[in-house]
Design an enzyme around this catalytic site. Structure first.
Site, short mmCIF file in Angstrom:
data_model
loop_
_atom_site.label_atom_id
_atom_site.label_comp_id
_atom_site.label_asym_id
_atom_site.label_seq_id
_atom_site.Cartn_x
_atom_site.Cartn_y
_atom_site.Cartn_z
N CYS A 1 -41.35 44.77 74.09
CA CYS A 1 -41.30 43.36 73.62
C CYS A 1 -40.64 42.48 74.67
CB CYS A 1 -40.49 43.22 72.34
SG CYS A 1 -40.74 44.49 71.12
N ASP A 2 -39.53 42.92 75.24
CA ASP A 2 -38.67 42.01 75.99
C ASP A 2 -38.57 42.31 77.49
OD1 ASP A 2 -38.08 40.72 73.60
OD2 ASP A 2 -36.42 42.07 73.15
N CYS B 1 -36.13 46.85 72.33
CA CYS B 1 -37.57 47.02 72.52
C CYS B 1 -38.00 46.58 73.91
CB CYS B 1 -38.33 46.24 71.46
SG CYS B 1 -40.12 46.41 71.61
#
Ligand code: NDP
Length: 316
Positions: free
Chosen positions: A144-145, A141
């Site tokens: 997200c990261d 992701c």
């Protein structure tokens, strides 16, 4: 199997942000929700480290802690959270009918209404070096990261819309993004391909796959191989993003609920209604585009409101 199936007013299957948000709303509306957590209590976020993009956490929060807090919030209003996996379903087709669900292949429950929040599972390549470094620089992701790799060199695998979108997202944050596409063309839409090819710090490699992810505790590099020439090349990176698709967790609903070709549940218009009266779907199991914790939570709320309205019509 027990002869007397338990009667449940609102059954929620799955315990990610969608399931727990549905539970918070359902419990507060006195719909007496029971959540069966599934095999991965807390869902995909329990495999993430820091969550920095969920509103209300100015310092960020780690995924497992956030999911424990969501569970506690649902329980505060009386949600009954149980460890267990729905293994079979037999949905009533007429409005007001009771839906039969088997838990862990042994216990049967009858539910007046059901909210499905079983999520989707990111696909991985399956290489041992990739699996070993999940959480150590290998992520599925970028949204997200990606931020953790600000100003660094990263790589992304995949040639679909997700990979194209995430590559351009990463290119805004990172110094260089090497994009590995296994064929001589991308599957992504022409518009997305154009965005990739016109972004100067994306190094697009066709016919290229990963031979090995390099690094002991954390990702330090990548050995790539050109699948036409067999030529191998090593690059230094600190983050590797796998964007080769997701699999929605809908196997037990096949033949009972309408789904698209990839297995995502189809919901009606802007609602969370499936084709079966009283059965609603929220979160990634019905969303292949946004897939964020906050959007999952939003549709969990919608599903609880839809379930409440449904129960009101059958009780009227
Ligand atoms: P897709 O299934 O569309 O694409 C997967 C990509 O990963 C393909 O390029 C595929 O290659 C590649 N791939 C699969 N397995 C491997 C492997 N083992 N090694 C290397 N590469 C691999 O998934 P997406 O997540 O990209 O998209 C899912 C759906 O969501 C699509 O319908 C897409 O259009 C949609 N979507 C739309 C968005 C938007 O409109 N903004 C944003 C994101 C997704 P190959 O082509 O060779 O099979």
């Amino acid at each position: 199997m027990s002869n007397q199936p338990e009667h449940i007013k609102t059954l929620i299957i799955g315990s990610g942000p969608a399931g727990y948000t549905a539970a918070i709303y359902a419990a507060r509306a006195d719909l007496k929700p029971v959540v069966y957590t599934g095999l991965e209590p807390g869902g995909q976020l329990t495999t993430t480290t820091e969550v920095d993009n969920f509103p209300g956490y100015p310092e960020g929060i780690d995924g497992p802690t956030m999911m424990v807090q969501l569970q506690q919030q649902a329980e505060r209003f009386g949600t009954d959270v149980r460890i267990g996996m729905a293994t079979a379903v037999d949905f009533a087709t007429e409005k007001g009918g009771l839906h039969r669900v088997t838990i862990d292949s042994e216990k049967e429950v009858l539910a007046e209404t059901i909210i499905i929040s079983t999520g989707a599972t990111a696909k991985y390549l399956g290489l041992p070096s990739e699996q070993r470094l999940r959480g150590g620089g290998v992520s599925a992701c970028a949204v997200c990261d990606g931020f953790f790799y600000k100003g660094q060199d990263v790589a992304i695998v995949g040639g679909g819309d997700t990979a194209a979108e995430e590559a351009t997202y990463l290119a805004n944050i990172c110094s260089k993004v090497t994009m590995l596409v296994r064929k001589d063309q991308m599957r992504a839409s022409k518009a997305m391909q154009h965005r990739v090819t016109s972004t100067p710090n994306i190094d697009l490699r066709y016919n290229t796959q990963i031979d090995e992810v390099l690094g002991d505790q954390v990702v330090e590099g990548l050995r790539m191989v050109n699948n036409q020439t067999g030529v191998k090349e090593e690059i230094k990176i600190t983050g590797l993003f796998i964007a080769i698709g997701h699999k929605p967790n809908t196997d037990i609903f096949k033949g009972q609920l309408e789904m698209d070709d990839a297995g995502y549940l189809i919901t009606e218009g802007k609602s969370t209604k499936t084709n079966v009266p009283g059965v609603f779907a929220s979160g990634d199991v019905q969303d292949k585009e946004y897939r964020q914790a906050v959007t999952a939570a939003g549709t969990g709320c919608m599903a609880a409101l839809d379930a409440e309205r449904y129960l009101a019509t059958i009780e009227a």
